[in-house]
Design a protein around this motif. Structure first.
Motif, PDB file in Angstrom:
ATOM      1  N   PHE A 111      47.946 -21.746  -9.442  1.00 53.20           N
ATOM      2  CA  PHE A 111      47.442 -20.416  -9.118  1.00 53.20           C
ATOM      3  C   PHE A 111      46.681 -20.462  -7.803  1.00 53.20           C
ATOM      4  O   PHE A 111      46.049 -21.465  -7.472  1.00 53.20           O
ATOM      5  CB  PHE A 111      46.507 -19.901 -10.218  1.00 53.20           C
ATOM      6  N   THR A 112      46.715 -19.343  -7.096  1.00 54.35           N
ATOM      7  CA  THR A 112      45.918 -19.250  -5.873  1.00 54.35           C
ATOM      8  C   THR A 112      44.444 -19.033  -6.201  1.00 54.35           C
ATOM      9  O   THR A 112      43.573 -19.349  -5.377  1.00 54.35           O
ATOM     10  CB  THR A 112      46.423 -18.093  -4.997  1.00 54.35           C
ATOM     11  N   GLN A 113      44.175 -18.499  -7.378  1.00 53.19           N
ATOM     12  CA  GLN A 113      42.800 -18.315  -7.821  1.00 53.19           C
ATOM     13  C   GLN A 113      42.716 -18.574  -9.312  1.00 53.19           C
ATOM     14  O   GLN A 113      43.599 -18.199 -10.069  1.00 53.19           O
ATOM     15  CB  GLN A 113      42.297 -16.905  -7.475  1.00 53.19           C
ATOM     16  N   ARG A 114      41.675 -19.228  -9.754  1.00 51.59           N
ATOM     17  CA  ARG A 114      41.512 -19.609 -11.155  1.00 51.59           C
ATOM     18  C   ARG A 114      40.516 -18.734 -11.888  1.00 51.59           C
ATOM     19  O   ARG A 114      40.482 -18.737 -13.107  1.00 51.59           O
ATOM     20  CB  ARG A 114      41.056 -21.074 -11.248  1.00 51.59           C
ATOM     21  N   THR A 115      39.690 -17.983 -11.142  1.00 49.14           N
ATOM     22  CA  THR A 115      38.710 -17.091 -11.751  1.00 49.14           C
ATOM     23  C   THR A 115      38.986 -15.671 -11.295  1.00 49.14           C
ATOM     24  O   THR A 115      39.123 -15.413 -10.092  1.00 49.14           O
ATOM     25  CB  THR A 115      37.275 -17.498 -11.391  1.00 49.14           C
ATOM     26  N   LEU A 116      39.078 -14.759 -12.256  1.00 44.58           N
ATOM     27  CA  LEU A 116      39.389 -13.370 -11.960  1.00 44.58           C
ATOM     28  C   LEU A 116      38.249 -12.475 -12.415  1.00 44.58           C
ATOM     29  O   LEU A 116      37.731 -12.628 -13.514  1.00 44.58           O
ATOM     30  CB  LEU A 116      40.669 -12.930 -12.679  1.00 44.58           C
ATOM     31  N   THR A 117      37.883 -11.540 -11.569  1.00 42.37           N
ATOM     32  CA  THR A 117      36.968 -10.469 -11.966  1.00 42.37           C
ATOM     33  C   THR A 117      37.752  -9.174 -11.889  1.00 42.37           C
ATOM     34  O   THR A 117      38.132  -8.725 -10.794  1.00 42.37           O
ATOM     35  CB  THR A 117      35.732 -10.410 -11.065  1.00 42.37           C
ATOM     36  N   ILE A 118      37.996  -8.592 -13.062  1.00 42.51           N
ATOM     37  CA  ILE A 118      38.869  -7.419 -13.156  1.00 42.51           C
ATOM     38  C   ILE A 118      38.001  -6.200 -13.442  1.00 42.51           C
ATOM     39  O   ILE A 118      37.217  -6.204 -14.405  1.00 42.51           O
ATOM     40  CB  ILE A 118      39.906  -7.601 -14.271  1.00 42.51           C
ATOM     41  N   PRO A 119      38.097  -5.149 -12.634  1.00 42.07           N
ATOM     42  CA  PRO A 119      37.319  -3.934 -12.916  1.00 42.07           C
ATOM     43  C   PRO A 119      37.712  -3.344 -14.264  1.00 42.07           C
ATOM     44  O   PRO A 119      38.735  -3.691 -14.863  1.00 42.07           O
ATOM     45  CB  PRO A 119      37.695  -2.999 -11.758  1.00 42.07           C
ATOM     46  N   SER A 120      36.914  -2.440 -14.740  1.00 46.09           N
ATOM     47  CA  SER A 120      37.179  -1.807 -16.035  1.00 46.09           C
ATOM     48  C   SER A 120      38.508  -1.060 -15.998  1.00 46.09           C
ATOM     49  O   SER A 120      38.888  -0.468 -14.966  1.00 46.09           O
ATOM     50  CB  SER A 120      36.043  -0.841 -16.386  1.00 46.09           C
ATOM     51  N   THR A 121      39.216  -1.130 -17.127  1.00 46.53           N
ATOM     52  CA  THR A 121      40.520  -0.460 -17.302  1.00 46.53           C
ATOM     53  C   THR A 121      41.411  -0.640 -16.079  1.00 46.53           C
ATOM     54  O   THR A 121      42.002   0.315 -15.579  1.00 46.53           O
ATOM     55  CB  THR A 121      40.323   1.044 -17.600  1.00 46.53           C
ATOM     56  N   SER A 122      41.532  -1.890 -15.648  1.00 45.79           N
ATOM     57  CA  SER A 122      42.345  -2.199 -14.474  1.00 45.79           C
ATOM     58  C   SER A 122      43.231  -3.400 -14.766  1.00 45.79           C
ATOM     59  O   SER A 122      43.060  -4.103 -15.763  1.00 45.79           O
ATOM     60  CB  SER A 122      41.455  -2.475 -13.247  1.00 45.79           C
ATOM     61  N   ARG A 123      44.157  -3.652 -13.840  1.00 45.70           N
ATOM     62  CA  ARG A 123      45.082  -4.773 -13.988  1.00 45.70           C
ATOM     63  C   ARG A 123      45.229  -5.476 -12.651  1.00 45.70           C
ATOM     64  O   ARG A 123      45.257  -4.840 -11.586  1.00 45.70           O
ATOM     65  CB  ARG A 123      46.459  -4.263 -14.446  1.00 45.70           C
ATOM     66  N   LEU A 124      45.349  -6.806 -12.742  1.00 53.03           N
ATOM     67  CA  LEU A 124      45.650  -7.626 -11.581  1.00 53.03           C
ATOM     68  C   LEU A 124      46.981  -8.325 -11.802  1.00 53.03           C
ATOM     69  O   LEU A 124      47.202  -8.911 -12.873  1.00 53.03           O
ATOM     70  CB  LEU A 124      44.551  -8.664 -11.341  1.00 53.03           C
TER      71      LEU A 124
END
Length: 372
Positions: A111-124
């Motif tokens: 993965f290019t990033q191992r930690t994700l911060t996802i806003p509320s009711t959102s998708r990455l």
């Protein structure tokens, strides 16, 4: 954590547990509930795939996407990584614990990033690469992509415990090359439980391990066969179909057969007929396995019934013989009495006396003047 579906929803209860004796306020005591999902995706979003399924040559590389969706009403920070899969002894699909380093397909994902911060009711939609080593073994390699949330909670004793809530999607990778699909049976253990009903059979319980010794994930159909000496009373039963077993994996299954006659010594055979997962066609066809053992099945109720019948038969024969002796004795006594009576009637002394008396009566002259 058992990875049951490609698009699963993780539920984590957040917030510190109240520490006695200080009571927590209502707002502090109500934990926040967060949910998130993981699914195969494209750069634009999920595309309906049930799992990441690939067929690649050794040394090949591809790029794909995983969608991580935050269904909660607040931002969520998750750890994203890949791991290897294995088959549990109950037949489940599971991943290595988060603190164990993968050595198979889980180690081939980057993965290019191992930690994700996802806003509320959102998708990455997160890209990743999968690189198959040049020396990768042919066959199926299974794993999963996981989004995990680390939290702490209190156990029954009030101790703080670290909990890793994980949600993921499966990876099925087939490396091209020679396929060797095969299932084997081992560790067969059988016991026979008799019935108190002498006219009914007992229950044969067989427990055995089915192992995938090939390099292709397989399912199968277990079968249990039991027979007495010289094949007498041979019976077979099919058990429930197996879940998929990953290469190198194994599971334990139990098969019960009722109405088995207790024929002193039973021979039990466990077999498995392999089958492919889904609609794939394998060449060569999968090879099955068998295992055999013997078990004592002494017919105690039948033996007791036979002993009772023998005792009743002996008593009837003895009573008949006793009556026959009594009848014979009575007949002998009657014959003896008849002989004695006949002897008395034919005694010579008695006959002479009777003859003399008769002769004297005949020789007496009639009186004169008597009326004739």
């Amino acid at each position: 954590m058992r990875l049951l579906a490609a698009v699963a929803i993780g539920i984590a209860l957040l917030g510190a547990a109240p520490t006695p004796p200080t009571p927590a306020s209502p707002a502090a005591s109500a934990p926040s509930v967060v949910t998130w999902g993981v699914a195969p995706s494209t750069a634009k979003g999920p595309n309906g795939r049930p799992a990441f399924a690939y067929k690649l040559d050794p040394g090949a590389t591809l790029t794909d996407y995983v969608a991580v969706t935050n269904h909660s009403a607040r931002p969520l920070t998750l750890n994203l990584y890949a791991s290897d899969a294995f088959t549990t002894t109950q037949g489940g699909f599971d991943l290595l614990a988060g603190d164990r380093r993968p050595t198979d397909v889980g180690a081939w994902v980057r993965f290019t990033q191992r930690t994700l911060t996802i806003p509320s009711t959102s998708r990455l939609n997160v890209p990743f690469t999968l690189t198959v080593p040049a020396n990768a073994t042919p066959g199926d390699h299974a794993g999963g992509i996981v989004a995990s949330l680390a939290a702490t909670t209190a156990d029954a004793q009030g101790n703080q415990v670290a909990v890793d809530h994980r949600v993921g999607a499966r990876i099925y990778l087939r490396v091209t090359g020679e396929l060797r699909p095969a299932l084997t049976v081992k560790n067969l253990r059988v016991r026979h439980a008799g019935s108190l009903n002498p006219l009914g059979g007992g229950t044969l319980t067989a427990t055995f391990t089915i192992r995938n010794t090939g390099n292709v994930r397989l399912t199968g159909q277990p079968t249990l066969t039991a027979a007495g000496p010289f094949g007498v009373g041979r019976r077979s039963i099919d058990a429930a179909a197996l879940p998929e077993i990953l290469p190198g994996g194994e599971l334990i299954t139990t098969v019960r057969m009722t109405g088995v006659p207790p024929l002193f010594r039973l021979t039990a055979s466990a077999a498995v007929t392999p089958a492919t997962v889904g609609d794939q066609v394998l060449d060569p066809p999968p090879q099955g396995g068998t295992a055999q053992t013997t078990v004592w099945a002494v017919p105690w109720p039948q033996l007791v019934l036979l002993a009772l019948l023998a005792l009743v038969g002996w008593a009837l024969v003895a009573a008949r013989r006793r009556r026959a002796r009594q009848v014979a004795q009575a007949l002998a006594a009657a014959r003896e009495e008849g002989r004695a009576e006949a002897s008395r009637q034919t005694d010579p002394n008695d006959s002479a006396t009777i003859d003399d008396r008769t002769s004297r009566q005949d020789l007496t002259p009639p009186r004169l003047g008597s009326k004739q």
